[in-house]
Design an enzyme around this catalytic site. Structure first.
Site, PDB file in Angstrom:
ATOM      1  CG  HIS A   1      -1.759  -1.118   1.488  1.00 22.27           C
ATOM      2  ND1 HIS A   1      -2.947  -1.319   0.832  1.00 22.27           N
ATOM      3  CD2 HIS A   1      -1.641  -2.167   2.341  1.00 22.27           C
ATOM      4  CE1 HIS A   1      -3.527  -2.421   1.277  1.00 22.27           C
ATOM      5  NE2 HIS A   1      -2.750  -2.955   2.191  1.00 22.27           N
TER       6      HIS A   1
HETATM    7  C1  BDR Z   1      -3.033   0.680   5.440  1.00 23.44           C
HETATM    8  O1  BDR Z   1      -3.189   0.143   6.747  1.00 23.44           O
HETATM    9  C2  BDR Z   1      -1.969  -0.337   7.232  1.00 23.44           C
HETATM   10  O2  BDR Z   1      -2.143  -1.635   7.686  1.00 23.44           O
HETATM   11  C3  BDR Z   1      -0.958  -0.220   6.120  1.00 23.44           C
HETATM   12  O3  BDR Z   1       0.292   0.181   6.643  1.00 23.44           O
HETATM   13  C4  BDR Z   1      -1.542   0.811   5.200  1.00 23.44           C
HETATM   14  O4  BDR Z   1      -1.130   2.114   5.551  1.00 23.44           O
HETATM   15  C5  BDR Z   1      -3.758  -0.193   4.445  1.00 23.44           C
HETATM   16  O5  BDR Z   1      -5.110  -0.257   4.750  1.00 23.44           O
END
Ligand code: BDR
Ligand code: CA
Length: 311
Positions: A241
């Protein structure tokens, strides 16, 4: 032109890869990294930020601890994805660098107040608590923010922490609402784009073939957090992400999306933290964000390997 950025983060393996990408990029000047509670509590996210900067060989990057809980709610964490430390998957040495004593929110406010107009880009990779608090405390800083490029939200992909919401926005919807209503130039990397940035075996093998300690660590982290998404979504790899935010700053041509209106649901228990995105333009609400939905994922993973292997 070199971009001045502040990274606001809750590391997290994918946050860590984003930070490494930024630190490996001569076109970005990282003014500081501010930590927030999110994937794991604040004590761990700030500890992890120290480990990441030491791993990158950049102990000079100023690090700040910020808010330890959302603006008006109990903290929700995500150890089920990131492991107990938030950075499970590789063993790193005890960090020697110290956090600065200034609170992250004050660092953000002071740095922006001293900066020229529209000169600093904020890069939030976790819940928006530090940024929302800074904007609430010092609305005058808005003029000096060039852009906010953040990872959060979802529309077609709906939610990952609840059926309706993405984790970062779910954890602190009130902070997110402040950001989305601020009028600041916003670029949003929601699950709609990050779920197309899936790691795969070929990329992990390529990382390992670099004969580079940092690439080995990234491969270890990736292999750890993959297990959760692979099981959940049945995909070959996991969405990487947060590096989408940094990759967008370096190579925006890798991404596409639409300028649309995005509002945050703060009232409903069922849909708390939902990003209500007017993708089809069915309201008259003015556009407030570039909402990304597509990525050249080959180009993205190539950028990550090329840059991180040079650290
Ligand atoms: C987001 O949530 C976290 O678990 C990850 O680091 C990312 O920023 C994805 O939903
Ligand atoms: Ca994150």
């Amino acid at each position: 032109m070199i971009k001045n950025i502040i990274i606001d983060s809750d590391p997290g393996q994918d946050d860590a890869v984003a930070i490494l990408l930024a630190l490996a990029s001569p076109d970005l000047n990282v003014l500081g990294i501010t930590c927030v509670a999110g994937n794991v509590p604040l004590s761990k996210t700030s500890f992890n930020a120290k480990q990441i900067c030491e791993l990158a060989g950049k102990p000079e990057i100023p690090l700040f601890a910020g808010c330890d809980r959302p603006m008006g709610r109990e903290l929700v964490t995500a150890e089920h994805v990131h492991g107990k430390t938030g950075l499970d998957g590789a063993t790193l040495p005890e960090p020697k660098i110290e956090l600065k004593t200034t609170h992250a929110v004050d660092f953000i406010i002071n740095t922006l107040r001293e900066a020229p107009k529209k000169s600093i880009t904020l890069c939030p990779l976790g819940p928006l608590t530090n940024i929302g608090t800074a904007l609430q405390k010092a609305p005058d800083i808005i003029d000096n923010i060039k852009q906010i490029v953040l990872m959060g939200g979802a529309y077609f992909e709906v939610g990952n922490i609840t059926p309706a919401a993405e984790f970062n926005i779910f954890v602190d919807p009130e902070a997110a609402e402040i950001v989305f209503k601020s009028g600041i130039d916003l670029v949003v990397a929601p699950l709609d784009v990050t779920h197309k940035a899936l790691t795969n075996q070929a990329w992990v093998s390529e990382l390992k073939a670099q004969n580079n300690t940092i690439c080995d660590v990234v491969a270890g982290w990736t292999s750890f957090f993959e297990r959760f998404d692979v099981e959940k979504y049945g995909t070959e790899g996991a969405p990487l992400h947060d590096p989408c935010v940094i990759a967008y700053l370096i190579s925006p041509e890798l991404f596409s999306g639409r300028h649309i209106n995005v509002e945050i649901e703060t009232k409903s228990e069922l849909t708390r933290g939902m990003t209500v995105a007017d993708w089809w333009g069915v309201t008259d609400r003015p556009a407030n964000a570039l909402f990304l939905n597509d990525i050249d994922s080959e180009g993205y993973f190539r950028l990550l390997t090329t840059r991180i292997s040079k650290l």
